[in-house]
Design a protein around this motif. Structure first.
Motif, PDB file in Angstrom:
ATOM      1  N   GLU A  58      50.568  38.449  47.531  1.00 27.99           N
ATOM      2  CA  GLU A  58      51.143  37.145  47.166  1.00 27.99           C
ATOM      3  C   GLU A  58      50.622  36.660  45.820  1.00 27.99           C
ATOM      4  OE1 GLU A  58      51.206  32.514  48.732  1.00 27.99           O
ATOM      5  OE2 GLU A  58      50.499  34.090  50.069  1.00 27.99           O
ATOM      6  N   HIS A  59      49.305  36.728  45.624  1.00 29.52           N
ATOM      7  CA  HIS A  59      48.737  36.250  44.369  1.00 29.52           C
ATOM      8  C   HIS A  59      49.072  37.167  43.192  1.00 29.52           C
ATOM      9  CE1 HIS A  59      46.268  33.654  47.018  1.00 29.52           C
ATOM     10  NE2 HIS A  59      46.461  32.811  46.019  1.00 29.52           N
ATOM     11  N   SER A  60      49.221  38.453  43.446  1.00 34.04           N
ATOM     12  CA  SER A  60      49.577  39.345  42.335  1.00 34.04           C
ATOM     13  C   SER A  60      51.001  39.065  41.854  1.00 34.04           C
ATOM     14  CB  SER A  60      49.433  40.813  42.748  1.00 34.04           C
ATOM     15  OG  SER A  60      50.380  41.163  43.730  1.00 34.04           O
ATOM     16  N   GLN A  61      51.896  38.622  42.757  1.00 32.16           N
ATOM     17  CA  GLN A  61      53.263  38.276  42.350  1.00 32.16           C
ATOM     18  C   GLN A  61      53.295  36.955  41.566  1.00 32.16           C
ATOM     19  OE1 GLN A  61      55.962  40.178  42.619  1.00 32.16           O
ATOM     20  NE2 GLN A  61      54.600  41.727  43.476  1.00 32.16           N
ATOM     21  N   ARG A  62      52.378  36.057  41.871  1.00 28.68           N
ATOM     22  CA  ARG A  62      52.373  34.743  41.226  1.00 28.68           C
ATOM     23  C   ARG A  62      51.493  34.697  39.982  1.00 28.68           C
ATOM     24  NH1 ARG A  62      50.986  30.908  46.150  1.00 28.68           N
ATOM     25  NH2 ARG A  62      49.315  30.573  44.672  1.00 28.68           N
ATOM     26  N   LEU A  63      50.859  35.804  39.621  1.00 22.08           N
ATOM     27  CA  LEU A  63      49.937  35.822  38.488  1.00 22.08           C
ATOM     28  C   LEU A  63      50.638  35.425  37.189  1.00 22.08           C
ATOM     29  CD1 LEU A  63      46.978  37.239  37.544  1.00 22.08           C
ATOM     30  CD2 LEU A  63      48.670  38.618  36.365  1.00 22.08           C
ATOM     31  N   THR A  64      50.027  34.537  36.467  1.00 27.93           N
ATOM     32  CA  THR A  64      50.497  34.196  35.125  1.00 27.93           C
ATOM     33  C   THR A  64      49.337  34.385  34.162  1.00 27.93           C
ATOM     34  OG1 THR A  64      49.919  31.871  35.393  1.00 27.93           O
ATOM     35  CG2 THR A  64      52.187  32.506  35.955  1.00 27.93           C
ATOM     36  N   ALA A  65      49.657  34.671  32.926  1.00 29.43           N
ATOM     37  CA  ALA A  65      48.634  34.883  31.896  1.00 29.43           C
ATOM     38  C   ALA A  65      48.695  33.722  30.913  1.00 29.43           C
ATOM     39  CB  ALA A  65      48.892  36.202  31.182  1.00 29.43           C
ATOM     40  N   PRO A  66      47.637  33.535  30.142  1.00 29.81           N
ATOM     41  CA  PRO A  66      47.655  32.470  29.137  1.00 29.81           C
ATOM     42  C   PRO A  66      48.815  32.656  28.151  1.00 29.81           C
ATOM     43  CG  PRO A  66      45.446  33.372  29.376  1.00 29.81           C
ATOM     44  CD  PRO A  66      46.357  34.246  30.167  1.00 29.81           C
ATOM     45  N   ARG A  67      49.230  31.567  27.548  1.00 27.89           N
ATOM     46  CA  ARG A  67      50.315  31.603  26.568  1.00 27.89           C
ATOM     47  C   ARG A  67      49.979  32.605  25.455  1.00 27.89           C
ATOM     48  NH1 ARG A  67      52.861  26.119  24.839  1.00 27.89           N
ATOM     49  NH2 ARG A  67      52.008  25.889  26.902  1.00 27.89           N
ATOM     50  N   GLY A  68      50.952  33.444  25.147  1.00 28.91           N
ATOM     51  CA  GLY A  68      50.761  34.444  24.094  1.00 28.91           C
ATOM     52  C   GLY A  68      50.246  35.776  24.614  1.00 28.91           C
ATOM     53  N   TRP A  69      49.878  35.833  25.867  1.00 26.89           N
ATOM     54  CA  TRP A  69      49.391  37.075  26.466  1.00 26.89           C
ATOM     55  C   TRP A  69      50.546  37.821  27.118  1.00 26.89           C
ATOM     56  CZ3 TRP A  69      44.089  38.339  28.481  1.00 26.89           C
ATOM     57  CH2 TRP A  69      43.099  37.754  27.702  1.00 26.89           C
ATOM     58  N   ALA A  70      50.411  39.125  27.205  1.00 26.69           N
ATOM     59  CA  ALA A  70      51.384  39.963  27.900  1.00 26.69           C
ATOM     60  C   ALA A  70      50.804  40.357  29.252  1.00 26.69           C
ATOM     61  CB  ALA A  70      51.679  41.216  27.083  1.00 26.69           C
ATOM     62  N   VAL A  71      51.675  40.485  30.265  1.00 22.99           N
ATOM     63  CA  VAL A  71      51.263  40.964  31.580  1.00 22.99           C
ATOM     64  C   VAL A  71      51.861  42.354  31.758  1.00 22.99           C
ATOM     65  CG1 VAL A  71      51.360  40.591  34.066  1.00 22.99           C
ATOM     66  CG2 VAL A  71      51.131  38.640  32.516  1.00 22.99           C
ATOM     67  N   LEU A  72      51.009  43.336  31.924  1.00 23.68           N
ATOM     68  CA  LEU A  72      51.431  44.721  32.125  1.00 23.68           C
ATOM     69  C   LEU A  72      51.263  45.033  33.608  1.00 23.68           C
ATOM     70  CD1 LEU A  72      52.244  47.494  31.008  1.00 23.68           C
ATOM     71  CD2 LEU A  72      49.843  47.925  30.561  1.00 23.68           C
ATOM     72  N   ARG A  73      52.369  45.263  34.308  1.00 18.41           N
ATOM     73  CA  ARG A  73      52.340  45.553  35.749  1.00 18.41           C
ATOM     74  C   ARG A  73      52.509  47.058  35.946  1.00 18.41           C
ATOM     75  NH1 ARG A  73      52.763  40.799  38.784  1.00 18.41           N
ATOM     76  NH2 ARG A  73      53.298  39.022  37.504  1.00 18.41           N
ATOM     77  N   LEU A  74      51.462  47.706  36.476  1.00 20.58           N
ATOM     78  CA  LEU A  74      51.498  49.142  36.746  1.00 20.58           C
ATOM     79  C   LEU A  74      52.061  49.382  38.133  1.00 20.58           C
ATOM     80  CD1 LEU A  74      47.959  50.084  35.399  1.00 20.58           C
ATOM     81  CD2 LEU A  74      50.135  50.159  34.191  1.00 20.58           C
ATOM     82  N   ALA A  75      52.854  50.430  38.286  1.00 14.73           N
ATOM     83  CA  ALA A  75      53.451  50.751  39.580  1.00 14.73           C
ATOM     84  C   ALA A  75      52.393  51.321  40.512  1.00 14.73           C
ATOM     85  CB  ALA A  75      54.574  51.761  39.402  1.00 14.73           C
ATOM     86  N   GLU A  76      52.584  51.082  41.813  1.00 17.45           N
ATOM     87  CA  GLU A  76      51.702  51.672  42.828  1.00 17.45           C
ATOM     88  C   GLU A  76      51.902  53.180  42.813  1.00 17.45           C
ATOM     89  OE1 GLU A  76      49.512  50.324  45.126  1.00 17.45           O
ATOM     90  OE2 GLU A  76      49.737  48.378  44.181  1.00 17.45           O
TER      91      GLU A  76
END
Length: 97
Positions: free
Chosen positions: A26-44
């Motif tokens: 649940e928390h990994s789906q709702r994760l947000t990063a600071p403004r200007g940051w990129a979120v890189l989601r790696l596949a299981e």
């Protein structure tokens, strides 16, 4: 990766790493990063390759058979290295079963 302004989200960690945290689904789906940051989601990873295959088990059985043979039965093997005491292997029950 703080210097790259990137938050990497992937599978649970195999070892402790500073500045990394394990999150529930649940928390990994709702994760947000600071403004200007990129979120890189790696596949299981695919769990299939992590399980031993019949080829792996056959290779292990062949290695055990080879190690159990007497030193004089092997071609060109150094008998002095192989003449150490024999050990016995046991099968242990699966703790998850």
């Amino acid at each position: 990766m703080y210097a790259d302004s990137t938050a990497v989200l992937g599978p649970l960690a195999a070892y402790i790493e500073p500045h990394s945290y394990d999150l529930c689904a649940e928390h990994s789906q709702r994760l947000t990063a600071p403004r200007g940051w990129a979120v890189l989601r790696l596949a299981e990873p695919d769990p299939g390759p992590l399980q031993p295959s019949s080829d792996d088990l056959e290779a292990l059985a062949n290695a055990v058979r080879e190690a159990a043979r007497r030193p004089h039965d092997r071609d060109g093997a150094d008998a002095a290295l192989l003449a150490r005491p024999r050990t016995h292997l046991r099968a242990l029950p699966d703790p998850d079963a």
